[in-house]
Motif scaffolding. Structure first.
Motif, PDB file in Angstrom:
ATOM      1  N   TYR A   1       0.812  -1.062   0.129  1.00 31.51           N
ATOM      2  CA  TYR A   1       0.017  -0.012   0.094  1.00 31.51           C
ATOM      3  C   TYR A   1       0.728   1.296  -0.095  1.00 31.51           C
ATOM      4  O   TYR A   1       0.491   2.212  -0.744  1.00 31.51           O
ATOM      5  CB  TYR A   1      -0.946  -0.100   0.978  1.00 31.51           C
ATOM      6  CG  TYR A   1      -1.885  -1.108   1.026  1.00 31.51           C
ATOM      7  CD1 TYR A   1      -2.681  -1.547   0.125  1.00 31.51           C
ATOM      8  CD2 TYR A   1      -2.135  -2.046   2.253  1.00 31.51           C
ATOM      9  CE1 TYR A   1      -3.479  -2.334  -0.124  1.00 31.51           C
ATOM     10  CE2 TYR A   1      -2.998  -2.914   2.223  1.00 31.51           C
ATOM     11  CZ  TYR A   1      -3.806  -3.145   1.114  1.00 31.51           C
ATOM     12  OH  TYR A   1      -4.821  -4.395   0.917  1.00 31.51           O
ATOM     13  N   ALA A   2       2.014   1.072   0.746  1.00 32.87           N
ATOM     14  CA  ALA A   2       2.848   2.415   0.705  1.00 32.87           C
ATOM     15  C   ALA A   2       3.441   2.760  -0.706  1.00 32.87           C
ATOM     16  O   ALA A   2       3.735   3.666  -1.053  1.00 32.87           O
ATOM     17  CB  ALA A   2       3.911   2.337   1.780  1.00 32.87           C
ATOM     18  N   LEU A   3       3.866   1.394  -1.288  1.00 34.10           N
ATOM     19  CA  LEU A   3       4.255   1.488  -2.546  1.00 34.10           C
ATOM     20  C   LEU A   3       3.182   2.163  -3.629  1.00 34.10           C
ATOM     21  O   LEU A   3       3.789   2.966  -4.667  1.00 34.10           O
ATOM     22  CB  LEU A   3       4.788   0.230  -3.222  1.00 34.10           C
ATOM     23  CG  LEU A   3       5.373  -0.031  -4.612  1.00 34.10           C
ATOM     24  CD1 LEU A   3       6.727   0.740  -4.531  1.00 34.10           C
ATOM     25  CD2 LEU A   3       5.740  -1.411  -5.012  1.00 34.10           C
ATOM     26  N   LYS A   4       2.043   1.601  -3.523  1.00 35.97           N
ATOM     27  CA  LYS A   4       1.139   2.157  -4.360  1.00 35.97           C
ATOM     28  C   LYS A   4       0.785   3.505  -4.096  1.00 35.97           C
ATOM     29  O   LYS A   4       0.692   4.617  -5.196  1.00 35.97           O
ATOM     30  CB  LYS A   4      -0.308   1.553  -4.219  1.00 35.97           C
ATOM     31  CG  LYS A   4      -0.305   0.153  -4.952  1.00 35.97           C
ATOM     32  CD  LYS A   4      -1.759  -0.588  -4.755  1.00 35.97           C
ATOM     33  CE  LYS A   4      -1.663  -1.989  -5.352  1.00 35.97           C
ATOM     34  NZ  LYS A   4      -3.050  -2.475  -5.335  1.00 35.97           N
ATOM     35  N   THR A   5       0.847   4.094  -2.869  1.00 34.09           N
ATOM     36  CA  THR A   5       0.713   5.536  -2.518  1.00 34.09           C
ATOM     37  C   THR A   5       1.714   6.388  -3.168  1.00 34.09           C
ATOM     38  O   THR A   5       1.592   7.341  -3.787  1.00 34.09           O
ATOM     39  CB  THR A   5       0.676   5.878  -1.067  1.00 34.09           C
ATOM     40  OG1 THR A   5      -0.360   4.893  -0.374  1.00 34.09           O
ATOM     41  CG2 THR A   5       0.521   7.080  -0.466  1.00 34.09           C
ATOM     42  N   LEU A   6       3.083   5.937  -2.811  1.00 36.61           N
ATOM     43  CA  LEU A   6       4.293   6.877  -3.355  1.00 36.61           C
ATOM     44  C   LEU A   6       4.234   6.706  -4.974  1.00 36.61           C
ATOM     45  O   LEU A   6       4.569   7.867  -5.499  1.00 36.61           O
ATOM     46  CB  LEU A   6       5.547   6.302  -2.818  1.00 36.61           C
ATOM     47  CG  LEU A   6       5.566   6.484  -1.226  1.00 36.61           C
ATOM     48  CD1 LEU A   6       6.802   5.497  -0.744  1.00 36.61           C
ATOM     49  CD2 LEU A   6       5.730   7.904  -0.939  1.00 36.61           C
ATOM     50  N   CYS A   7       3.997   5.734  -5.579  1.00 42.72           N
ATOM     51  CA  CYS A   7       3.964   5.814  -7.111  1.00 42.72           C
ATOM     52  C   CYS A   7       2.817   6.740  -7.421  1.00 42.72           C
ATOM     53  O   CYS A   7       3.011   7.313  -8.436  1.00 42.72           O
ATOM     54  CB  CYS A   7       3.815   4.296  -7.293  1.00 42.72           C
ATOM     55  SG  CYS A   7       5.259   3.313  -7.166  1.00 42.72           S
ATOM     56  N   ARG A   8       1.509   6.833  -7.129  1.00 41.38           N
ATOM     57  CA  ARG A   8       0.415   7.697  -7.456  1.00 41.38           C
ATOM     58  C   ARG A   8       1.107   9.133  -7.089  1.00 41.38           C
ATOM     59  O   ARG A   8       0.858   9.903  -8.200  1.00 41.38           O
ATOM     60  CB  ARG A   8      -0.704   7.227  -6.603  1.00 41.38           C
ATOM     61  CG  ARG A   8      -1.472   6.044  -7.310  1.00 41.38           C
ATOM     62  CD  ARG A   8      -2.859   5.876  -6.569  1.00 41.38           C
ATOM     63  NE  ARG A   8      -3.047   4.786  -6.726  1.00 41.38           N
ATOM     64  CZ  ARG A   8      -3.468   4.024  -5.595  1.00 41.38           C
ATOM     65  NH1 ARG A   8      -3.294   4.567  -4.402  1.00 41.38           N
ATOM     66  NH2 ARG A   8      -3.798   2.824  -5.495  1.00 41.38           N
ATOM     67  N   GLU A   9       1.641   9.115  -6.120  1.00 46.61           N
ATOM     68  CA  GLU A   9       1.964  10.669  -5.906  1.00 46.61           C
ATOM     69  C   GLU A   9       3.156  11.098  -6.784  1.00 46.61           C
ATOM     70  O   GLU A   9       3.021  12.197  -7.129  1.00 46.61           O
ATOM     71  CB  GLU A   9       2.588  10.830  -4.477  1.00 46.61           C
ATOM     72  CG  GLU A   9       1.374  10.807  -3.447  1.00 46.61           C
ATOM     73  CD  GLU A   9       2.083  10.739  -2.044  1.00 46.61           C
ATOM     74  OE1 GLU A   9       3.288  10.829  -1.724  1.00 46.61           O
ATOM     75  OE2 GLU A   9       1.129  10.775  -0.996  1.00 46.61           O
ATOM     76  N   SER A  10       3.989  10.283  -6.875  1.00 44.80           N
ATOM     77  CA  SER A  10       5.013  10.772  -7.712  1.00 44.80           C
ATOM     78  C   SER A  10       4.829  10.637  -9.418  1.00 44.80           C
ATOM     79  O   SER A  10       5.886  10.878 -10.291  1.00 44.80           O
ATOM     80  CB  SER A  10       6.390   9.902  -7.623  1.00 44.80           C
ATOM     81  OG  SER A  10       6.532  10.065  -6.003  1.00 44.80           O
ATOM     82  N   GLY A  11       3.872   9.904  -9.545  1.00 40.58           N
ATOM     83  CA  GLY A  11       3.380   9.937 -11.258  1.00 40.58           C
ATOM     84  C   GLY A  11       4.090   8.725 -11.844  1.00 40.58           C
ATOM     85  O   GLY A  11       4.490   9.011 -12.886  1.00 40.58           O
ATOM     86  N   ILE A  12       4.377   7.685 -11.114  1.00 37.80           N
ATOM     87  CA  ILE A  12       5.311   6.601 -11.587  1.00 37.80           C
ATOM     88  C   ILE A  12       4.050   5.664 -12.130  1.00 37.80           C
ATOM     89  O   ILE A  12       3.427   4.816 -11.534  1.00 37.80           O
ATOM     90  CB  ILE A  12       6.206   5.742 -10.468  1.00 37.80           C
ATOM     91  CG1 ILE A  12       7.289   6.875 -10.183  1.00 37.80           C
ATOM     92  CG2 ILE A  12       6.882   4.692 -11.263  1.00 37.80           C
ATOM     93  CD1 ILE A  12       7.963   6.469  -8.848  1.00 37.80           C
TER      94      ILE A  12
END
Length: 102
Positions: free
Chosen positions: A49-60
């Motif tokens: 869930y942290a990975l998904k959150t950070l990827c969404r925020e960073s546009g990855i």
């Protein structure tokens, strides 16, 4: 189907291992689980869930190299003792802000 080692594709992309700014100062070693202060984790969903959150925020999106770098950073933070999704996301953001300054 062929098994792929953890960073096999990532390391073949022409980027030397350990050259990421995000992972600067992170030490990966082969410590045994007996050296962990906390009992071994059984549920790793908070990392996902942290990975998904950070990827969404960073546009990855569909960028395997960037996703692997974020995942490696999260795993390093978990190894340092972070076992909460919110704290994991916050510490990863702090690491990024420090990396952007340098």
């Amino acid at each position: 189907m062929r098994k792929i080692l953890v960073n096999e594709d990532y390391l073949d992309m022409g980027t030397p291992a350990g050259s990421s700014v995000l992972l600067k100062g992170v030490v990966f070693d082969n410590t045994s689980t007996s050296q962990w202060v906390h009992p071994p984790l059984r549920d790793f969903s908070f990392i996902k869930y942290a990975l998904k959150t950070l990827c969404r925020e960073s546009g990855i999106v569909r960028d395997r190299k960037a996703t692997v770098e974020v995942a490696a950073l999260l795993m390093a933070l978990v190894k340092e003792g972070v076992h909460c999704e919110a704290e994991l996301v916050d510490r990863a953001r702090q690491r990024w802000s420090a990396a952007k300054v340098h």
